[in-house]
Design a protein around this motif. Structure first.
Motif, PDB file in Angstrom:
ATOM      1  N   ASP A   1      -5.710   4.493   2.990  1.00 35.79           N
ATOM      2  CA  ASP A   1      -5.478   5.232   3.206  1.00 35.79           C
ATOM      3  C   ASP A   1      -6.377   5.584   4.508  1.00 35.79           C
ATOM      4  OD1 ASP A   1      -3.849   6.272   0.755  1.00 35.79           O
ATOM      5  OD2 ASP A   1      -5.401   7.767   0.197  1.00 35.79           O
ATOM      6  N   LYS A   2      -7.681   5.491   4.905  1.00 31.37           N
ATOM      7  CA  LYS A   2      -7.896   6.038   5.976  1.00 31.37           C
ATOM      8  C   LYS A   2      -7.505   4.666   6.499  1.00 31.37           C
ATOM      9  CE  LYS A   2     -12.726   7.433   7.989  1.00 31.37           C
ATOM     10  NZ  LYS A   2     -13.823   7.232   7.841  1.00 31.37           N
ATOM     11  N   TYR A   3      -7.621   3.607   6.609  1.00 33.89           N
ATOM     12  CA  TYR A   3      -7.224   2.239   7.320  1.00 33.89           C
ATOM     13  C   TYR A   3      -6.267   1.475   7.590  1.00 33.89           C
ATOM     14  CZ  TYR A   3     -12.398   2.938   8.034  1.00 33.89           C
ATOM     15  OH  TYR A   3     -13.873   3.221   8.444  1.00 33.89           O
TER      16      TYR A   3
ATOM     17  N   GLY B   1     -15.682  -8.174   8.688  1.00 28.10           N
ATOM     18  CA  GLY B   1     -13.993  -8.081   9.914  1.00 28.10           C
ATOM     19  C   GLY B   1     -13.833  -6.944  10.935  1.00 28.10           C
ATOM     20  N   TYR B   2     -12.989  -6.682  10.912  1.00 27.73           N
ATOM     21  CA  TYR B   2     -12.695  -5.116  11.448  1.00 27.73           C
ATOM     22  C   TYR B   2     -11.081  -4.360  10.642  1.00 27.73           C
ATOM     23  CZ  TYR B   2      -8.697  -7.443  13.299  1.00 27.73           C
ATOM     24  OH  TYR B   2      -8.212  -8.081  14.622  1.00 27.73           O
ATOM     25  N   ALA B   3     -11.268  -3.249  10.606  1.00 28.54           N
ATOM     26  CA  ALA B   3     -10.087  -2.745  10.268  1.00 28.54           C
ATOM     27  C   ALA B   3      -9.969  -1.449  10.906  1.00 28.54           C
ATOM     28  CB  ALA B   3     -10.434  -1.689   9.014  1.00 28.54           C
TER      29      ALA B   3
ATOM     30  N   ARG C   1      -7.575   2.712  16.341  1.00 26.83           N
ATOM     31  CA  ARG C   1      -8.923   2.002  17.956  1.00 26.83           C
ATOM     32  C   ARG C   1      -9.772   1.343  15.968  1.00 26.83           C
ATOM     33  NH1 ARG C   1      -8.558   3.425  22.181  1.00 26.83           N
ATOM     34  NH2 ARG C   1      -8.904   5.625  22.282  1.00 26.83           N
ATOM     35  N   SER C   2      -9.392   0.052  16.420  1.00 29.20           N
ATOM     36  CA  SER C   2     -10.589  -0.876  15.270  1.00 29.20           C
ATOM     37  C   SER C   2     -11.647  -0.920  15.317  1.00 29.20           C
ATOM     38  CB  SER C   2     -10.504  -2.276  15.820  1.00 29.20           C
ATOM     39  OG  SER C   2     -11.124  -2.688  16.956  1.00 29.20           O
ATOM     40  N   LYS C   3     -12.090  -1.013  13.848  1.00 29.85           N
ATOM     41  CA  LYS C   3     -14.071  -0.836  13.429  1.00 29.85           C
ATOM     42  C   LYS C   3     -14.195  -1.481  12.740  1.00 29.85           C
ATOM     43  CE  LYS C   3     -14.221   3.777  15.586  1.00 29.85           C
ATOM     44  NZ  LYS C   3     -15.320   3.902  16.599  1.00 29.85           N
ATOM     45  N   PHE C   4     -15.311  -2.166  13.370  1.00 25.51           N
ATOM     46  CA  PHE C   4     -16.005  -3.108  12.653  1.00 25.51           C
ATOM     47  C   PHE C   4     -16.772  -2.843  11.133  1.00 25.51           C
ATOM     48  CE2 PHE C   4     -19.883  -2.184  13.818  1.00 25.51           C
ATOM     49  CZ  PHE C   4     -20.952  -2.812  13.274  1.00 25.51           C
ATOM     50  N   PHE C   5     -16.348  -3.408   9.994  1.00 24.69           N
ATOM     51  CA  PHE C   5     -17.509  -3.177   8.426  1.00 24.69           C
ATOM     52  C   PHE C   5     -17.850  -4.677   8.527  1.00 24.69           C
ATOM     53  CE2 PHE C   5     -13.178  -5.304   7.684  1.00 24.69           C
ATOM     54  CZ  PHE C   5     -13.559  -6.585   6.475  1.00 24.69           C
ATOM     55  N   TYR C   6     -18.616  -3.940   7.146  1.00 22.80           N
ATOM     56  CA  TYR C   6     -19.284  -5.056   6.366  1.00 22.80           C
ATOM     57  C   TYR C   6     -19.269  -4.774   4.772  1.00 22.80           C
ATOM     58  CZ  TYR C   6     -24.159  -3.214   5.800  1.00 22.80           C
ATOM     59  OH  TYR C   6     -24.945  -1.857   5.652  1.00 22.80           O
TER      60      TYR C   6
ATOM     61  N   TYR D   1       0.701  -1.563  -0.085  1.00 25.23           N
ATOM     62  CA  TYR D   1       0.096  -0.067  -0.154  1.00 25.23           C
ATOM     63  C   TYR D   1       1.018   0.863   0.067  1.00 25.23           C
ATOM     64  CZ  TYR D   1       0.491   1.046   4.499  1.00 25.23           C
ATOM     65  OH  TYR D   1       1.651   1.391   6.018  1.00 25.23           O
ATOM     66  N   ASP D   2       0.323   2.589  -1.094  1.00 24.20           N
ATOM     67  CA  ASP D   2       1.606   3.938  -0.595  1.00 24.20           C
ATOM     68  C   ASP D   2       2.512   3.676  -1.208  1.00 24.20           C
ATOM     69  OD1 ASP D   2       1.444   6.193  -0.557  1.00 24.20           O
ATOM     70  OD2 ASP D   2       1.900   6.383   1.733  1.00 24.20           O
ATOM     71  N   GLY D   3       2.354   3.056  -2.598  1.00 16.95           N
ATOM     72  CA  GLY D   3       3.659   1.893  -3.324  1.00 16.95           C
ATOM     73  C   GLY D   3       4.228   1.589  -2.473  1.00 16.95           C
TER      74      GLY D   3
END
Length: 377
Positions: free
Chosen positions: A234-236, A253-255, A264-269, A210-212
């Protein structure tokens, strides 16, 4: 008292030994998943065997303990038979773990991780230093197999295919999120599958670029021979994991996001059909939240921080999120306020939610408030 369903110990890899008057109790056994018809998967280690070894130049022997492998995936049939799931690379024992199982029409699919190749530089060190002069070769080999700083194996997400008689008919390397350059082959690279469904899709995490040219472990899914990234790097930036997928190809899951100077971990779908990833609002902005499971009805369970203190350890409570109604609920809000007498405050607090069935049954961990006792009970 008659016990209808007593707890039964399941001996996986351990053996009886005269030196211990029974089982050696030197193994690690872990169940990680179960299919709808009761077939279990997990992984374990081999028992230690005691040997005598005399170093070069000495006249007295030493006692050493050796074992054949440190991690071996397995399937446990409903009748209690263990089927080993071997790694792709088996030199010096190899490594394999199973994390989930899915019943399909013609058998079973098991996913996890296994050693797929050797890291050349670590192998050279092993061959140079493991000469059998000062310690048994097996002891020296295990030091490299279990090393984190000088890892011996590249480990990839792996799929084992079994027929209905539990014969392993195929083992598939699910791949890695990057193609290492020649100068990167000195390092061990890892991907892992944590959940799968009947549509032959697995989810987990893998090292990616990521990022290069930066590298990080990001949530991914494995489909049609590809390792697919989907998170906003970029955000996670600190990565994350995908942990569970339902039969509608929606997974959770989470990122990790940096919020107010702290990761901070944040859950996603994520919905594979639409390509959309959503991070629902949880307990509050700087609360770390982790999802553990999703069912076929779009219900996600996990746990998150409920305290707004700056402490490194904040109290956590379980949650349930409905992707259809976009509602986030503390599971404790669904519990009764009082015990059956209508006066005593309800004793349990759900601290984490680990799994949810399609009928809505949630499994997890709860704490209970009891009277404190002194050292004498």
């Amino acid at each position: 008292v008659e016990y209808i369903n007593p707890t039964t110990e399941r001996v996986l890899f351990d053996v009886e030994d005269v030196d211990y008057d029974g089982l050696t109790r030197s193994v690690e056994n872990i169940y990680t998943g179960i299919s709808e018809d009761g077939v279990k998967v997990g992984w374990g280690s081999a028992p230690y065997t005691k040997i005598e070894f005399t170093p070069d130049g000495d006249t007295e022997s030493e006692t050493h303990y050796i074992r054949d492998f440190t991690r071996r995936a397995f399937v446990m049939t409903p009748t209690g038979e263990r089927v080993n799931l071997m790694p792709i690379e088996q030199t010096y024992g190899g490594l394999s773990i199973a994390t989930d199982i899915q019943k399909v029409s013609d058998g079973y699919v098991v996913i996890g991780e296994s050693s797929v190749s050797m890291v050349a530089e670590a192998l050279e060190r092993l061959e140079d230093r493991c000469d059998g002069e000062n310690q048994p070769l097996e002891v020296c080999y295990e030091g490299y197999v279990t090393s984190t700083s000088s890892a011996l194996y590249n480990r990839h997400a792996t799929k084992w295919v079994l027929d209905n008689e539990f014969n392993v008919i195929d083992i598939i390397d699910l791949g890695l999120g990057i193609i290492p350059d020649e100068d990167e082959l000195k390092t061990a690279w890892i991907s892992t599958a944590l959940g799968t469904n009947e549509n032959d899709i697995a989810v987990g995490y893998s090292v990616v670029r990521y990022d290069g040219d930066k590298r990080r472990y990001y949530p991914v899914y494995f489909q049609n021979g590809e390792v697919v990234e989907f998170i906003d790097e970029d955000k996670y930036e600190q990565g994350g994991r995908a942990v569970s997928i339902n039969q509608h190809n929606v997974f959770t899951g989470y990122a990790i996001e940096r919020i107010e100077g702290t990761d901070r971990s944040k859950f996603f779908y994520h919905d594979i059909a639409t390509g959309e990833t959503r991070f629902p609002d949880d307990f509050f902005k700087s609360s770390s939240s982790v999802a553990n499971d999703i069912n076929n009805n779009g219900l996600i369970v996990g746990q998150g921080e409920v305290e707004t203190t700056s402490s490194a350890r904040r109290r956590q409570e379980g949650f349930i999120y409905n992707i259809n109604t976009e509602t986030f609920t503390n599971l404790n809000d669904l519990l009764p306020c009082y015990e059956s007498d209508g006066e005593t405050p309800y004793a349990y607090v759900v601290s984490e939610a680990i799994g949810i069935l399609n009928d809505g049954t949630v499994y997890g961990t709860a704490t209970k408030t009891v009277d404190k006792r002194d050292a004498q009970g």
